[in-house]
Design a protein around this motif. Structure first.
Motif, short mmCIF file in Angstrom:
data_model
loop_
_atom_site.label_atom_id
_atom_site.label_comp_id
_atom_site.label_asym_id
_atom_site.label_seq_id
_atom_site.Cartn_x
_atom_site.Cartn_y
_atom_site.Cartn_z
N GLU A 86 18.37 2.75 44.75
CA GLU A 86 17.04 3.08 45.20
C GLU A 86 16.25 1.98 44.38
O GLU A 86 16.29 1.51 43.32
N LEU A 87 15.21 1.56 45.04
CA LEU A 87 14.05 0.97 44.63
C LEU A 87 12.94 2.10 44.18
O LEU A 87 12.36 2.64 44.90
N VAL A 88 12.66 2.09 42.81
CA VAL A 88 11.79 3.36 42.46
C VAL A 88 10.68 2.37 41.54
O VAL A 88 10.46 1.54 41.01
N SER A 89 9.52 3.51 41.42
CA SER A 89 8.48 3.15 40.31
C SER A 89 8.08 4.22 39.74
O SER A 89 8.29 5.39 40.26
N ALA A 90 7.34 4.07 38.39
CA ALA A 90 7.09 5.43 37.64
C ALA A 90 5.89 6.15 38.47
O ALA A 90 5.76 7.18 38.38
N THR A 142 10.17 8.08 43.07
CA THR A 142 9.74 7.87 41.70
C THR A 142 10.96 7.87 40.73
O THR A 142 12.03 8.44 40.87
N LEU A 143 10.80 7.23 39.50
CA LEU A 143 11.77 7.15 38.59
C LEU A 143 12.01 8.54 38.26
O LEU A 143 11.27 9.06 37.69
N ASP A 144 13.31 8.71 38.27
CA ASP A 144 13.63 10.03 37.81
C ASP A 144 14.93 10.01 36.53
O ASP A 144 16.03 9.71 36.99
N PRO A 145 14.32 10.27 35.40
CA PRO A 145 15.55 10.07 34.42
C PRO A 145 16.55 10.92 34.25
O PRO A 145 17.44 10.94 33.44
N SER A 146 16.39 12.16 35.12
CA SER A 146 17.51 13.06 34.94
C SER A 146 18.65 12.98 35.77
O SER A 146 19.64 13.39 36.00
N ARG A 147 18.43 11.84 36.89
CA ARG A 147 19.65 11.67 37.62
C ARG A 147 20.65 10.71 37.08
O ARG A 147 20.28 9.76 36.27
N PRO A 148 21.87 11.18 37.17
CA PRO A 148 22.96 10.38 36.46
C PRO A 148 23.20 9.03 36.92
O PRO A 148 22.91 8.96 38.23
N ARG A 177 2.10 -5.33 29.52
CA ARG A 177 1.41 -4.27 30.61
C ARG A 177 2.27 -3.10 30.89
O ARG A 177 1.89 -1.93 31.03
N PHE A 178 3.43 -3.52 30.97
CA PHE A 178 4.67 -2.71 31.17
C PHE A 178 4.56 -1.64 30.18
O PHE A 178 4.63 -0.21 30.61
N GLY A 179 4.33 -1.89 28.97
CA GLY A 179 4.26 -0.93 27.99
C GLY A 179 3.11 0.03 28.05
O GLY A 179 3.05 1.34 27.34
N ASP A 180 2.38 -0.25 29.10
CA ASP A 180 1.14 0.84 29.17
C ASP A 180 1.28 1.85 30.29
O ASP A 180 0.07 2.60 30.72
N THR A 181 2.34 1.53 30.90
CA THR A 181 2.56 2.37 32.33
C THR A 181 3.33 3.66 31.86
O THR A 181 4.09 3.90 30.91
N ASP A 182 3.52 4.54 32.84
CA ASP A 182 4.25 5.60 32.63
C ASP A 182 5.86 5.40 32.87
O ASP A 182 6.66 6.43 32.71
N ALA A 183 6.11 4.45 33.10
CA ALA A 183 7.62 3.94 32.96
C ALA A 183 8.09 4.27 31.75
O ALA A 183 9.28 4.59 31.40
N VAL A 184 7.35 3.78 30.60
CA VAL A 184 7.93 4.06 29.25
C VAL A 184 8.50 5.37 28.86
O VAL A 184 9.36 5.40 28.34
N PRO A 185 7.65 6.38 28.95
CA PRO A 185 8.18 7.64 28.56
C PRO A 185 9.50 8.07 29.42
O PRO A 185 10.38 8.83 29.13
N LEU A 186 9.47 7.56 30.66
CA LEU A 186 10.52 7.91 31.70
C LEU A 186 11.85 7.29 31.29
O LEU A 186 12.98 7.90 31.17
N ILE A 187 11.79 5.97 30.74
CA ILE A 187 12.68 5.20 30.34
C ILE A 187 13.31 5.92 28.89
O ILE A 187 14.83 5.88 28.71
N ARG A 188 12.30 6.26 28.02
CA ARG A 188 12.44 6.89 26.70
C ARG A 188 13.60 8.10 27.10
O ARG A 188 14.51 8.27 26.61
#
Length: 217
Positions: free
Chosen positions: A37-41, A61-67, A95-106
């Motif tokens: 999938e192509l996803v975004s935060a 939406t990026l889902d960090p719970s998916r294996p 700018r990526f560091g200011d997005t909602d992707a960071v906590p999701l990737i963490r």
């Protein structure tokens, strides 16, 4: 299993499309076992790349719970310019560091069922966001100093396997990264079948933190 390729504003299209094509082909050889999938935060949306406005659509939406895999591309744009006026690559990665992707990737990095992978400047995006301090990684050769300055441990290899973090070097290394993910996750026969279909042979060294350390000459 899922392969989630993360889109963000200014992404490099080849960093996305190369692994996407490889992993989709791998999924076909696996009977659809791998969902790509192509996803975004931010969820489903049109995401504009840094390459002359080329746009791809995130469908989820990026889902960090998916294996499976979470794959972060780098950015594309000018290397130099007034950062207040020009969206240079360093600006886009910051700018990526200011997005909602960071906590999701963490969260993904904390999930033992997920491997986070990066292509080219994707590792810089994570390093600049404080996500991979002390981790072994590679990136485009022009960004090695930044990678080191942000606390990561640069390794001059095509692909660097640091357990749940796998990174690849320059932009075309997205092919090698995705083939390595197939090899590591599903075995060499699946990876080889995709190589043969694409008439492409993996190149460069895959570094892992194993084996004997070389002695100084």
């Amino acid at each position: 299993m899922y392969a989630q390729i993360v889109l963000f504003d200014g992404f490099d299209p080849l960093d996305v499309i190369a692994p996407y094509e490889v992993l989709v082909a791998g999924s076909d050889y696996l009977g659809g076992e791998l969902t790509v999938e192509l996803v975004s935060a931010e969820g489903p949306r049109a995401v504009v790349s840094g390459s002359r406005g080329l746009t791809l659509h995130a469908t989820a939406t990026l889902d960090p719970s998916r294996p499976g895999f979470v794959i972060v591309p780098g950015a594309v744009g000018p290397m130099e310019g007034d950062p207040d006026a020009v969206a240079t690559i360093p600006v886009l990665l910051a700018r990526f560091g200011d997005t909602d992707a960071v906590p999701l990737i963490r969260t993904a990095l904390d999930n033992p069922a997920v491997t986070v992978a990066t292509v080219c400047g994707g590792s810089l995006a994570l390093a600049m966001a404080g996500l991979i301090e002390g981790r072994h990684a590679t990136t485009h050769h022009l960004g090695v100093d930044v990678l080191e300055a942000t606390g990561a441990v640069p390794v001059p290899a095509r692909v660097v396997d640091d357990g749940d973090l796998i990174s690849a070097g320059g932009v075309t290394s997205g092919l090698d990264l995705a083939l390595y993910l197939l090899h590591r996750g599903y075995g060499p026969r699946i990876a080889l079948a995709v190589e043969q279909m694409f008439a492409f042979e993996r190149r460069g060294t895959v570094w892992t933190n194993t084996g004997r350390a070389p002695q100084a000459w």
